[in-house]
Design a protein around this motif. Structure first.
Motif, PDB file in Angstrom:
ATOM      1  N   SER A 152       0.180  -9.154  19.575  1.00  0.00           N
ATOM      2  CA  SER A 152       0.501  -8.122  18.600  1.00  0.00           C
ATOM      3  C   SER A 152       1.679  -7.335  19.167  1.00  0.00           C
ATOM      4  O   SER A 152       1.549  -6.716  20.220  1.00  0.00           O
ATOM      5  CB  SER A 152      -0.728  -7.233  18.436  1.00  0.00           C
ATOM      6  OG  SER A 152      -0.469  -6.275  17.465  1.00  0.00           O
ATOM      7  N   ILE A 153       2.830  -7.401  18.537  1.00  0.00           N
ATOM      8  CA  ILE A 153       4.012  -6.722  19.095  1.00  0.00           C
ATOM      9  C   ILE A 153       4.755  -5.908  18.042  1.00  0.00           C
ATOM     10  O   ILE A 153       4.834  -6.303  16.887  1.00  0.00           O
ATOM     11  CB  ILE A 153       5.017  -7.709  19.766  1.00  0.00           C
ATOM     12  CG1 ILE A 153       5.296  -8.922  18.875  1.00  0.00           C
ATOM     13  CG2 ILE A 153       4.562  -8.128  21.135  1.00  0.00           C
ATOM     14  CD1 ILE A 153       6.364  -9.852  19.410  1.00  0.00           C
ATOM     15  N   GLY A 154       5.311  -4.786  18.497  1.00  0.00           N
ATOM     16  CA  GLY A 154       6.171  -3.986  17.634  1.00  0.00           C
ATOM     17  C   GLY A 154       7.586  -4.535  17.732  1.00  0.00           C
ATOM     18  O   GLY A 154       7.976  -5.054  18.774  1.00  0.00           O
ATOM     19  N   ILE A 196       0.569 -12.158  10.777  1.00  0.00           N
ATOM     20  CA  ILE A 196       0.748 -10.928   9.990  1.00  0.00           C
ATOM     21  C   ILE A 196       2.103 -10.317  10.321  1.00  0.00           C
ATOM     22  O   ILE A 196       2.454 -10.157  11.502  1.00  0.00           O
ATOM     23  CB  ILE A 196      -0.350  -9.875  10.297  1.00  0.00           C
ATOM     24  CG1 ILE A 196      -1.738 -10.453  10.007  1.00  0.00           C
ATOM     25  CG2 ILE A 196      -0.119  -8.594   9.492  1.00  0.00           C
ATOM     26  CD1 ILE A 196      -2.885  -9.529  10.437  1.00  0.00           C
ATOM     27  N   LYS A 247       0.888  -1.183   0.000  1.00  0.00           N
ATOM     28  CA  LYS A 247       0.000   0.000   0.000  1.00  0.00           C
ATOM     29  C   LYS A 247       0.914   1.217   0.000  1.00  0.00           C
ATOM     30  O   LYS A 247       1.801   1.315   0.859  1.00  0.00           O
ATOM     31  CB  LYS A 247      -0.882  -0.029   1.252  1.00  0.00           C
ATOM     32  CG  LYS A 247      -1.984   1.003   1.229  1.00  0.00           C
ATOM     33  CD  LYS A 247      -3.046   0.721   2.269  1.00  0.00           C
ATOM     34  CE  LYS A 247      -2.584   1.102   3.658  1.00  0.00           C
ATOM     35  NZ  LYS A 247      -3.654   1.115   4.645  1.00  0.00           N
ATOM     36  N   TYR A 258       4.058  -6.747   9.350  1.00  0.00           N
ATOM     37  CA  TYR A 258       3.834  -5.472   8.664  1.00  0.00           C
ATOM     38  C   TYR A 258       5.053  -4.562   8.800  1.00  0.00           C
ATOM     39  O   TYR A 258       5.817  -4.681   9.757  1.00  0.00           O
ATOM     40  CB  TYR A 258       2.570  -4.766   9.187  1.00  0.00           C
ATOM     41  CG  TYR A 258       2.692  -4.317  10.625  1.00  0.00           C
ATOM     42  CD1 TYR A 258       2.278  -5.156  11.655  1.00  0.00           C
ATOM     43  CD2 TYR A 258       3.236  -3.077  10.955  1.00  0.00           C
ATOM     44  CE1 TYR A 258       2.398  -4.759  12.978  1.00  0.00           C
ATOM     45  CE2 TYR A 258       3.361  -2.673  12.276  1.00  0.00           C
ATOM     46  CZ  TYR A 258       2.947  -3.521  13.277  1.00  0.00           C
ATOM     47  OH  TYR A 258       3.090  -3.140  14.588  1.00  0.00           O
ATOM     48  N   GLU A 299       1.710  -9.779  14.176  1.00  0.00           N
ATOM     49  CA  GLU A 299       0.467 -10.106  14.872  1.00  0.00           C
ATOM     50  C   GLU A 299       0.178 -11.580  14.629  1.00  0.00           C
ATOM     51  O   GLU A 299       0.479 -12.104  13.548  1.00  0.00           O
ATOM     52  CB  GLU A 299      -0.690  -9.258  14.324  1.00  0.00           C
ATOM     53  CG  GLU A 299      -0.591  -7.801  14.737  1.00  0.00           C
ATOM     54  CD  GLU A 299      -1.735  -6.942  14.217  1.00  0.00           C
ATOM     55  OE1 GLU A 299      -1.559  -5.718  14.193  1.00  0.00           O
ATOM     56  OE2 GLU A 299      -2.779  -7.511  13.815  1.00  0.00           O
ATOM     57  N   GLU A 306       8.419   1.543  10.895  1.00  0.00           N
ATOM     58  CA  GLU A 306       7.808   0.791  11.998  1.00  0.00           C
ATOM     59  C   GLU A 306       7.485  -0.593  11.461  1.00  0.00           C
ATOM     60  O   GLU A 306       7.150  -0.752  10.279  1.00  0.00           O
ATOM     61  CB  GLU A 306       6.555   1.499  12.551  1.00  0.00           C
ATOM     62  CG  GLU A 306       5.370   1.536  11.617  1.00  0.00           C
ATOM     63  CD  GLU A 306       4.151   2.249  12.232  1.00  0.00           C
ATOM     64  OE1 GLU A 306       4.313   3.369  12.734  1.00  0.00           O
ATOM     65  OE2 GLU A 306       3.054   1.675  12.164  1.00  0.00           O
ATOM     66  N   GLU A 333       2.588  -5.557   3.925  1.00  0.00           N
ATOM     67  CA  GLU A 333       1.939  -6.471   4.853  1.00  0.00           C
ATOM     68  C   GLU A 333       1.978  -7.877   4.283  1.00  0.00           C
ATOM     69  O   GLU A 333       1.682  -8.075   3.098  1.00  0.00           O
ATOM     70  CB  GLU A 333       0.477  -6.026   5.013  1.00  0.00           C
ATOM     71  CG  GLU A 333      -0.052  -6.203   6.405  1.00  0.00           C
ATOM     72  CD  GLU A 333      -1.404  -5.518   6.558  1.00  0.00           C
ATOM     73  OE1 GLU A 333      -1.417  -4.358   7.016  1.00  0.00           O
ATOM     74  OE2 GLU A 333      -2.421  -6.129   6.193  1.00  0.00           O
ATOM     75  N   SER A 357       6.085  -0.314   7.795  1.00  0.00           N
ATOM     76  CA  SER A 357       5.756   0.965   7.153  1.00  0.00           C
ATOM     77  C   SER A 357       7.038   1.775   7.033  1.00  0.00           C
ATOM     78  O   SER A 357       7.809   1.842   7.987  1.00  0.00           O
ATOM     79  CB  SER A 357       4.786   1.771   8.024  1.00  0.00           C
ATOM     80  OG  SER A 357       3.670   0.994   8.337  1.00  0.00           O
ATOM     81  N   ASN A 366       3.678   0.931   2.721  1.00  0.00           N
ATOM     82  CA  ASN A 366       3.240  -0.033   3.729  1.00  0.00           C
ATOM     83  C   ASN A 366       3.298  -1.421   3.123  1.00  0.00           C
ATOM     84  O   ASN A 366       2.733  -1.657   2.046  1.00  0.00           O
ATOM     85  CB  ASN A 366       1.793   0.243   4.149  1.00  0.00           C
ATOM     86  CG  ASN A 366       1.634   1.607   4.761  1.00  0.00           C
ATOM     87  OD1 ASN A 366       1.892   1.808   5.919  1.00  0.00           O
ATOM     88  ND2 ASN A 366       1.210   2.573   3.943  1.00  0.00           N
TER      89      ASN A 366
END
Lengths: 322, 182
Positions: B141-143, B174, B75, B176, B160, B156, B83, B178, B81
């Motif tokens: 869900s972790i960064g 997932i 995206k 991801y 997940e 970033e 994913e 960005s 982005n």
């Protein structure tokens, strides 16, 4: 006339004649040798003597453990060769190098001039007026790292334009902008920011204070699992562990008589490579026009700047050698 | 003729839904490559515009021979982005830490912009899973740590994981990332 060298000089360097003359002249003007070397003939040829003099400078004046004998434009060795000169003096010296004129004796770098300019006490890091007093909490360690970059760049000061943004401030900015153009905000944020914007999107009918609270809650939830909405959005406790700093390009330019953006960028980049800066993003060509850095206080001793360096650091900044 | 006019009236708003916008990355940013791998049964590229942001979306849907599926979503407009969504459709219905690392490494190959990592991405993921206390039956869900990334822009990224025994999809993973933006 632009100042500085265009390409590399020394061992395996491009060695353009003009650049070599400039470096030979700088090396001859440096007289603070611990172990004396013979002055070089300024002829524009990078031979063994020039290579050796560069290595001796790297060894004696910078404290490099493995001198490579090469000088890159605005690289560490060039920054050290020029850090005690202002732009007018550099111009004088480089014109003399190219026109085969004598260099005025009063701009030579001597032990005395180095001693008078040693350390970091002559250099400042200030905050722009727009940074709130409660946000002026950058650690002494991080300020010292910035001062080193300032000194290496031949400047006197740097201006911090942004530090931390609390979740409340971040949510408030996002709410205001989302009300103006939500689609644009979705385009500007990554997955974490989008999750906060979605809260606004799904609760538009509520009053602002309620939406704001929900957005703040979401930002705090994200931070619990190491997800940040923007570079600067972090709690005060989080900030103490990691200093996030923007140094403004225009503010820093305006505060310095001698300003060199490229040298400052290279100095920050090198400090990042050496592990003093955790993250460095050069945003000077983006709309926010700044250098973005992130520093963990006391992460690494500033051992490169001990008494063997012309920075002449008397003690390690966080007290521990190496 | 009247019917055609009514038909045009009906489809026109949908066709004009996404505005033309000035983007740093435009609709030709993604090269629609052919995914290779002996484990791939079929694949399909799809182009869309994001409803919330009008960003361009190029989606690659993959069906694997083991009946699992994946979506790789690019995206982009002002920022990029990426994913990677991996759907586990049959038993064993949960993923081990090693599976997670393996699938993300495979998916990450498809990303168009790739930052440099101070330590390898698989180690970063394993460390994050261990720190989080990974349990294959619990969603999370972790960064991932941004100080491990070298890239001259804001980045970033995170993971997940949703184990879902009740639905047709057993588990969803997932990854991801960005790049750019705020």
């Amino acid at each position: 006339m632009t100042i500085g060298i265009i390409q590399s000089v020394g061992v395996n360097g491009v060695n353009q004649k003009k650049d070599v003359r400039i470096i030979q002249t700088y090396l001859n003007s440096f007289t603070a040798w611990k172990k004396k070397i013979k002055p070089l003939k300024v002829d524009g040829y990078a031979g063994e003597k020039t290579d050796d003099a560069i290595k001796q400078f790297q060894l004696q004046a910078i404290g490099m453990k493995r001198p490579d004998g090469r000088i890159e434009p605005n690289g560490k060795t060039f920054r050290y060769l020029t850090m005690y000169y202002d732009q007018d003096q550099q111009r004088t010296l480089e014109v003399a190098a190219l026109k085969n004129n004598k260099v005025p004796k009063n701009i030579a770098i001597t032990n005395k001039s180095i001693a008078s300019l040693a350390g970091l006490h002559d250099f400042t890091v200030s905050y722009k007026n727009s940074v709130k007093k409660s946000r002026r909490i950058v650690s002494e360690y991080a300020l010292s790292i910035i001062k080193i970059a300032v000194k290496e760049s031949g400047m006197k000061t740097a201006v911090i334009t942004s530090t931390l943004r609390t979740p409340e401030e971040q949510a408030s900015i996002m709410l205001k902008n989302a009300k103006t153009d939500l689609k644009k905000q979705y385009r500007l944020y990554g997955r974490n920011g989008d999750a906060v914007l979605k809260i606004y999107d799904n609760n538009k009918s509520k009053i602002d204070s309620e939406i704001l609270k929900l957005m703040v809650d979401k930002i705090n939830d994200l931070e619990k699992t190491a997800r940040r909405v923007s570079n600067h959005c972090i709690s005060i406790d989080g900030y103490k562990k990691k200093n996030i700093i923007d140094i403004g390009l225009n503010s820093t330019r305006n505060a310095n008589k001698s300003f060199n953006s490229d040298k400052f960028t290279r100095a920050l980049k090198d400090l990042s490579k050496e592990g003093y800066i955790d993250r460095f993003i050069d945003e000077t060509k983006k709309s926010n026009q700044c250098w973005h850095i992130e520093i963990t206080p006391n992460k690494k001793s500033l051992s490169s700047y001990n008494k063997n360096s012309i920075l002449n650091q008397k003690k390690f900044i966080n007290g521990n050698p190496g | 003729m009247k019917k055609l006019f009514i038909f045009l009236l009906l489809i026109l708003p949908a066709a004009c839904g996404a505005e033309d916008i000035n983007c740093k990355y435009n609709d030709s940013f993604i090269e629609e490559t052919t995914p290779t791998g002996s484990n791939i049964h079929s694949f399909e590229w799809e182009k869309q515009r994001d409803l919330d942001s009008d960003e361009y979306v190029n989606k690659l849907k993959i069906v694997y021979k083991n009946h699992n599926t994946a979506e790789i979503i690019h995206k982009y407009c002002d920022m990029y982005n990426f994913e990677y969504i991996y759907f586990v459709n049959k038993n064993p219905n949960t993923l081990s830490e090693i599976d997670i690392v393996k699938y993300i490494a495979e998916g990450f190959k498809q990303s168009e912009l790739k930052p440099e990592f101070r330590i390898k991405l698989d180690k970063i993921i394993l460390q994050a899973l261990n720190r989080h206390g990974y349990d294959a039956k619990t969603p999370f869900s972790i960064g991932l740590p941004i100080d491990q990334i070298i890239y001259n822009d804001t980045v970033e990224y995170g993971i997940e994981y949703m184990p879902d025994k009740s639905g047709p999809t057993a588990s969803t993973l997932i990854f991801y990332m960005s790049i750019g933006g705020e």
